[in-house]
Design a protein around this motif. Structure first.
Motif, PDB file in Angstrom:
ATOM      1  N   ASP A   1     -18.778  65.296 -26.057  1.00 28.90           N
ATOM      2  CA  ASP A   1     -18.407  65.230 -24.633  1.00 28.90           C
ATOM      3  C   ASP A   1     -18.980  63.973 -23.980  1.00 28.90           C
ATOM      4  OD1 ASP A   1     -17.087  67.621 -24.943  1.00 28.90           O
ATOM      5  OD2 ASP A   1     -18.687  68.843 -24.056  1.00 28.90           O
ATOM      6  N   TYR A   2     -20.205  63.647 -24.332  1.00 28.81           N
ATOM      7  CA  TYR A   2     -20.831  62.446 -23.768  1.00 28.81           C
ATOM      8  C   TYR A   2     -20.076  61.192 -24.192  1.00 28.81           C
ATOM      9  CZ  TYR A   2     -24.020  58.482 -23.515  1.00 28.81           C
ATOM     10  OH  TYR A   2     -24.549  57.245 -23.281  1.00 28.81           O
ATOM     11  N   GLU A   3     -19.708  61.113 -25.467  1.00 32.30           N
ATOM     12  CA  GLU A   3     -19.003  59.926 -25.959  1.00 32.30           C
ATOM     13  C   GLU A   3     -17.612  59.797 -25.338  1.00 32.30           C
ATOM     14  OE1 GLU A   3     -19.974  57.332 -27.930  1.00 32.30           O
ATOM     15  OE2 GLU A   3     -21.982  58.159 -27.642  1.00 32.30           O
ATOM     16  N   ILE A   4     -16.938  60.915 -25.128  1.00 30.12           N
ATOM     17  CA  ILE A   4     -15.635  60.874 -24.448  1.00 30.12           C
ATOM     18  C   ILE A   4     -15.783  60.237 -23.072  1.00 30.12           C
ATOM     19  CG2 ILE A   4     -13.870  62.298 -23.336  1.00 30.12           C
ATOM     20  CD1 ILE A   4     -13.337  62.227 -26.224  1.00 30.12           C
ATOM     21  N   GLN A   5     -16.770  60.697 -22.308  1.00 27.20           N
ATOM     22  CA  GLN A   5     -16.991  60.157 -20.964  1.00 27.20           C
ATOM     23  C   GLN A   5     -17.390  58.687 -21.024  1.00 27.20           C
ATOM     24  OE1 GLN A   5     -16.377  61.626 -18.013  1.00 27.20           O
ATOM     25  NE2 GLN A   5     -15.577  63.365 -19.202  1.00 27.20           N
ATOM     26  N   LYS A   6     -18.237  58.331 -21.974  1.00 29.87           N
ATOM     27  CA  LYS A   6     -18.694  56.948 -22.100  1.00 29.87           C
ATOM     28  C   LYS A   6     -17.533  56.015 -22.420  1.00 29.87           C
ATOM     29  CE  LYS A   6     -20.205  55.126 -25.842  1.00 29.87           C
ATOM     30  NZ  LYS A   6     -20.948  54.881 -27.107  1.00 29.87           N
ATOM     31  N   VAL A   7     -16.690  56.412 -23.381  1.00 26.93           N
ATOM     32  CA  VAL A   7     -15.566  55.577 -23.799  1.00 26.93           C
ATOM     33  C   VAL A   7     -14.558  55.417 -22.654  1.00 26.93           C
ATOM     34  CG1 VAL A   7     -13.550  55.523 -25.335  1.00 26.93           C
ATOM     35  CG2 VAL A   7     -15.838  55.971 -26.270  1.00 26.93           C
ATOM     36  N   ARG A   8     -14.340  56.493 -21.903  1.00 25.79           N
ATOM     37  CA  ARG A   8     -13.457  56.403 -20.731  1.00 25.79           C
ATOM     38  C   ARG A   8     -13.986  55.366 -19.742  1.00 25.79           C
ATOM     39  NH1 ARG A   8     -12.726  62.805 -19.317  1.00 25.79           N
ATOM     40  NH2 ARG A   8     -11.078  63.315 -20.833  1.00 25.79           N
TER      41      ARG A   8
END
Length: 380
Positions: A260-267
């Motif tokens: 979930d953290y990586e999804i938000q970071k990449v966005r």
């Protein structure tokens, strides 16, 4: 003094001692509990056994009732950790129990609600108790310490007992009987510790903790080497090293938090979130769990190590993971996820672990590397 005499004297003098309010090392009651009881038990533990015996009348304020514990050093050195053999006086001084019991502090950290904590303690006690053959008047139920919620420690101790032998203090057995019971329970403790089916306390906790819905973004920071710790004897049993793979519940929770953290970071970086792949969830095991992107748009390879605790000071890396770390260099990351089952987890990122010379002591070159994140000082 015999064990029988010491117990009788503690009972006779406790009310007057407790009325003083604060612990006094000069008081005879303190001496009976902390020194005399310990010295008598030390006569019966046998040569070559690594046990530590500690009696307590409280820390600062005098506790509701005294206790005297025997710790197997391979399991724990503290009444707050692991499980141990302990004499527990009831608050009303009518009963005494010789109990194999859990330290309640760790359960209290995760279960602040009393009812939930007690249910978790009983579930854990039942799980371990199933490894013990009934007999010799063994008591597998909660203890009756006449404790009320205001007697917080003893209120929890009632539920933390795995198995016990109980005594009526108005009809206490003779010394030979008491010593025989102590030696028997000590052997039971030893056999239980050696049982390969025995789960560790973290596994028992994890079984009872429901993963929390993350309510806040995890606190994320780059890895900072731990301050060196003083070298201690082996067998502290405090779970500092993650010597076995984390449970599926904790591992999945940690990976979900990182994903979930990586999804938000990449966005936020303006890249396509579909570049973030949770390989472990799909059954792929290339040597990392999640593939994502860094700020430059380069692929990074993330291995997740998760814990229900607030700190990870040691972990194991498999040969496949270590090979991947060398292959991908600075783009191979280890994400340490702590408080993985709480609403506010934390992530600490080790970038390029293979290049960190101050990490790691080889455990078995063909199997696993043991990474010590808080290495001991040189004065061994």
């Amino acid at each position: 003094m015999s064990l029988n005499e010491i117990i009788h004297d503690i009972r006779a003098g406790w009310a007057a001692y407790r009325a003083e309010g604060t612990v006094s090392k000069a008081h005879p009651e303190y001496t009976r509990v902390v020194r005399d009881f310990r010295r008598e038990l030390e006569l019966h533990i046998g040569a070559g056994r690594s046990y530590r015996i500690e009696g307590s009348t409280g820390k600062g304020n005098i506790t509701s009732a005294p206790w005297v514990a025997t710790f197997d050093r391979s399991v724990t050195n503290s009444a707050t950790q692991g499980f141990y053999l302990v004499y527990l006086f009831s608050v009303d001084l009518r009963r005494l129990y010789l109990s194999l019991a859990f330290g309640t502090t760790q359960f209290g950290e995760y279960f602040t609600n009393v009812q939930e904590r007690h249910l978790a303690l009983r579930a854990a006690a039942a799980h371990v108790g199933a490894l013990i053959h009934p007999g010799r008047n063994l008591h597998f139920e909660p203890l009756d310490l006449a404790a009320e919620p205001r007697d917080r420690m003893h209120f929890d101790y009632e539920q933390s007992s795995i198995v016990a032998i109980g005594y009526d203090l108005d009809a206490l057995p003779d010394d030979a009987h008491l010593v025989t019971d102590y030696v028997f329970m000590l052997e039971l403790y030893r056999d239980l510790v050696a049982n390969p089916l025995l789960p560790n306390l973290q596994q028992l906790l994890e079984a009872e903790i429901a993963p929390a819905a993350v309510q806040a973004e995890p606190n994320v920071k780059l890895f900072e080497p731990r301050a060196p710790r003083r070298a201690k004897g082996s067998g502290s049993g405090n779970g500092r090293y993650r010597l076995s793979k984390e449970s599926k519940k904790v591992g999945d929770a940690g990976e979900q938090i990182v994903f979930d953290y990586e999804i938000q970071k990449v966005r936020q970086l303006g890249f396509d979130e579909t570049e973030v792949r949770w390989l472990a969830r799909d059954g792929e095991t290339p040597g990392w769990d999640i593939t994502s992107l860094n700020a430059a748009g380069e692929t990074i390879y993330i291995e997740v190590k998760a814990s229900v605790g607030s700190e990870i000071n040691g972990l194991l890396i498999t040969a496949k993971e270590w090979a991947a770390a060398f292959e991908h260099g600075p783009r191979y990351h280890i994400y340490l996820v702590t408080d993985a089952l709480k609403t506010t987890p934390a992530i600490e990122i080790i970038e390029g672990p293979a290049a960190l010379e101050d990490l790691g002591h080889l455990a078995a070159k063909t199997a696993v590397w043991a990474l010590d994140l808080a290495p001991p000082t040189a004065d061994r």
